[in-house]
Enzyme design. Structure first.
Site, PDB file in Angstrom:
ATOM      1  N   ASP A  23      36.983  42.730  37.625  1.00  0.00           N
ATOM      2  CA  ASP A  23      36.750  42.143  36.387  1.00  0.00           C
ATOM      3  C   ASP A  23      35.467  41.661  36.814  1.00  0.00           C
ATOM      4  OD1 ASP A  23      37.547  40.096  38.211  1.00  0.00           O
ATOM      5  OD2 ASP A  23      39.060  38.712  37.359  1.00  0.00           O
ATOM      6  N   LYS A  25      34.648  39.137  38.005  1.00  0.00           N
ATOM      7  CA  LYS A  25      34.540  38.529  39.849  1.00  0.00           C
ATOM      8  C   LYS A  25      34.234  40.183  40.951  1.00  0.00           C
ATOM      9  CE  LYS A  25      38.200  36.234  40.209  1.00  0.00           C
ATOM     10  NZ  LYS A  25      38.886  36.752  38.687  1.00  0.00           N
ATOM     11  N   ARG A  60      44.695  39.656  46.588  1.00  0.00           N
ATOM     12  CA  ARG A  60      43.614  39.703  47.880  1.00  0.00           C
ATOM     13  C   ARG A  60      44.544  39.514  48.986  1.00  0.00           C
ATOM     14  NH1 ARG A  60      41.039  39.184  43.453  1.00  0.00           N
ATOM     15  NH2 ARG A  60      39.421  41.352  42.617  1.00  0.00           N
ATOM     16  N   LYS A 174      38.164  43.063  29.161  1.00  0.00           N
ATOM     17  CA  LYS A 174      36.989  41.679  30.044  1.00  0.00           C
ATOM     18  C   LYS A 174      35.724  42.030  29.356  1.00  0.00           C
ATOM     19  CE  LYS A 174      40.986  40.706  33.007  1.00  0.00           C
ATOM     20  NZ  LYS A 174      41.184  39.176  33.285  1.00  0.00           N
ATOM     21  N   ASN A 205      36.953  35.430  33.167  1.00  0.00           N
ATOM     22  CA  ASN A 205      36.629  35.455  34.482  1.00  0.00           C
ATOM     23  C   ASN A 205      35.164  34.788  35.505  1.00  0.00           C
ATOM     24  OD1 ASN A 205      38.216  37.858  33.662  1.00  0.00           O
ATOM     25  ND2 ASN A 205      39.496  36.560  35.586  1.00  0.00           N
ATOM     26  N   HIS A 305      49.590  32.460  32.003  1.00  0.00           N
ATOM     27  CA  HIS A 305      49.218  32.962  32.533  1.00  0.00           C
ATOM     28  C   HIS A 305      49.563  34.421  33.274  1.00  0.00           C
ATOM     29  CE1 HIS A 305      46.776  34.826  36.282  1.00  0.00           C
ATOM     30  NE2 HIS A 305      45.824  35.285  35.663  1.00  0.00           N
TER      31      HIS A 305
HETATM   32 MG   LIG Z   1      42.563  35.500  32.900  1.00  0.00          MG
END
Ligand SMILES: [Mg+2]
Length: 375
Positions: A23, A25, A60, A174, A205, A305
């Site tokens: 995304d 990030k 992660r 995204k 994001n 989410h």
């Molecule tokens: Mg989201």
């Protein structure tokens, strides 16, 4: 009088994704591509022979911390009445009170809290949605997993069409790339491909500052997006409130917030049209229900989410008809599959969450531990 928790088993599983995803990030160098989801499971068995399954997750890093914390506090459940969820939540919270009431500490409790709700619903012989008080048997569903930034636009278009053909009712892609014009090109291409009437969302994001978010929001007003998600830093509640006031397109955020007070701040400031809490991240079903009650009181939509396996029940029990997010990454961990029809995800008619762990999970085991006697 009353049942007792006989045993508690915790597991840490590293579930691989079919394909690494990125995304904004990742596009801006803050994070590496996502290749797996780490899941903390909690299985409870009671003297009456009932079982419950709950889970938490991380992306992660962090699951080892969740597992370690859960391992330290799990014995507090043994011998207790599993129906006393409020009391047991407090007991677990106070057992680890020095590490706080948000983040990994309460995410560890989330797995146990969800398992206790699963036991309660199974005891009643009801799907969790009906135990909580359902408003509907199916919830609108949109797909996210086909719209990541590493995918070329042709792949995003193909996957959007495939999702719609499978009965999914909306598409999210995204955005938030370093070059905003590239976001606009992809967005226009998807809008043209799926047609003007298909619900479409975007998710940045957290990559924009307040000015960039306002510029993007104004530029896309005529596309009729359902919402613009995470336009700003997750903790910039005032910025989200200003943006929400300036744009016709609703704002959505909340997925990164790990404590009830952080989500309540978004509600108090009227910073969103769509609030996006996440059961495992906010510490379980018990704190999620507090947030949902306040969001409903403020006339907000709640569109939880990820984790569709839990959230389909909670969205069905929320007064306003909203959306669940279709991301299939956790599916290999469970035997059952959620059914989708006519743009909606059907609430399973099995008792509890309606989930059992798959045999395949053993391939992905990182760590496990059991307390009490299972027989
Ligand atoms: Mg989201």
């Amino acid at each position: 009088m009353g049942d007792r928790v006989r045993s508690v088993r915790l597991g840490h599983y590293a579930v691989p994704l079919d394909q690494a995803v990125s995304d904004a990030k990742v596009a801006t160098g803050r994070q590496r591509p996502l290749t797996q989801i780490d899941v903390l499971t909690c299985e409870i068995v009671t003297d009456d022979g009932l079982t419950g399954l709950g889970f938490s997750y991380t992306t992660r890093a962090g699951c080892r911390a969740q597992f370690a914390h859960a391992k330290e506090i799990a014995e507090n459940l043994l011998g207790e009445d599993p129906s006393d969820i409020g009391r047991l939540y407090d007991r677990l919270l106070w057992a680890g009170a020095s590490v706080g009431r948000s983040g990994a500490a309460t995410q560890a409790i989330a797995a146990a809290d969800t398992a206790l709700w699963d036991v309660k619903a199974r005891r009643a012989g009801l799907p969790l949605a009906k135990l909580l008080g359902a408003h509907r048997d199916a919830v609108r569903v949109y797909n996210t997993s086909g719209g990541y930034l590493q995918a070329p636009i042709e792949e995003v278009k193909e996957r959007a069409a495939a999702s719609l053909a499978d009965g999914i009712g909306g598409i999210k892609i995204k955005v938030g790339q370093p070059d905003m014009r590239e976001d606009s090109r992809r967005l226009a291409a998807v809008r043209e491909h799926i047609g003007a009437d298909t619900p479409l969302m975007v998710d940045a994001n957290q990559q924009w500052d307040r000015q960039a978010a306002l510029r993007f929001g104004r530029a896309v007003e005529e596309l009729g997006l359902v919402w613009i998600e995470e336009p700003l830093d997750a903790y910039d509640a005032e910025g989200h409130a200003q943006l929400a006031a300036a744009l016709d397109t609703p704002i959505a955020t909340g997925e990164m917030l790990t404590g009830v007070p952080d989500l309540v701040r978004l509600i108090d400031l009227r910073a969103v049209g769509f609030l996006q809490p996440d059961v495992p991240r906010v510490g379980g079903i018990t704190p999620y229900l507090k947030v949902a009650a306040l969001a409903d009181h403020a006339h907000l939509q709640v569109t939880p989410h990820f984790v569709m396996e839990i959230h389909v029940h909670l969205a069905a029990a929320y007064p306003r008809d909203s959306w669940v997010e279709h991301i299939e990454w956790l599916s290999p961990l469970f035997e059952e599959r959620l059914r989708i029809d006519g743009g909606r995800m059907l609430v399973p008619d099995r008792p509890g969450l309606g989930l059992t762990l798959s045999e395949r999970r053993h391939e992905w085991l990182v760590d496990d531990v059991a307390f009490g006697t299972a027989e």
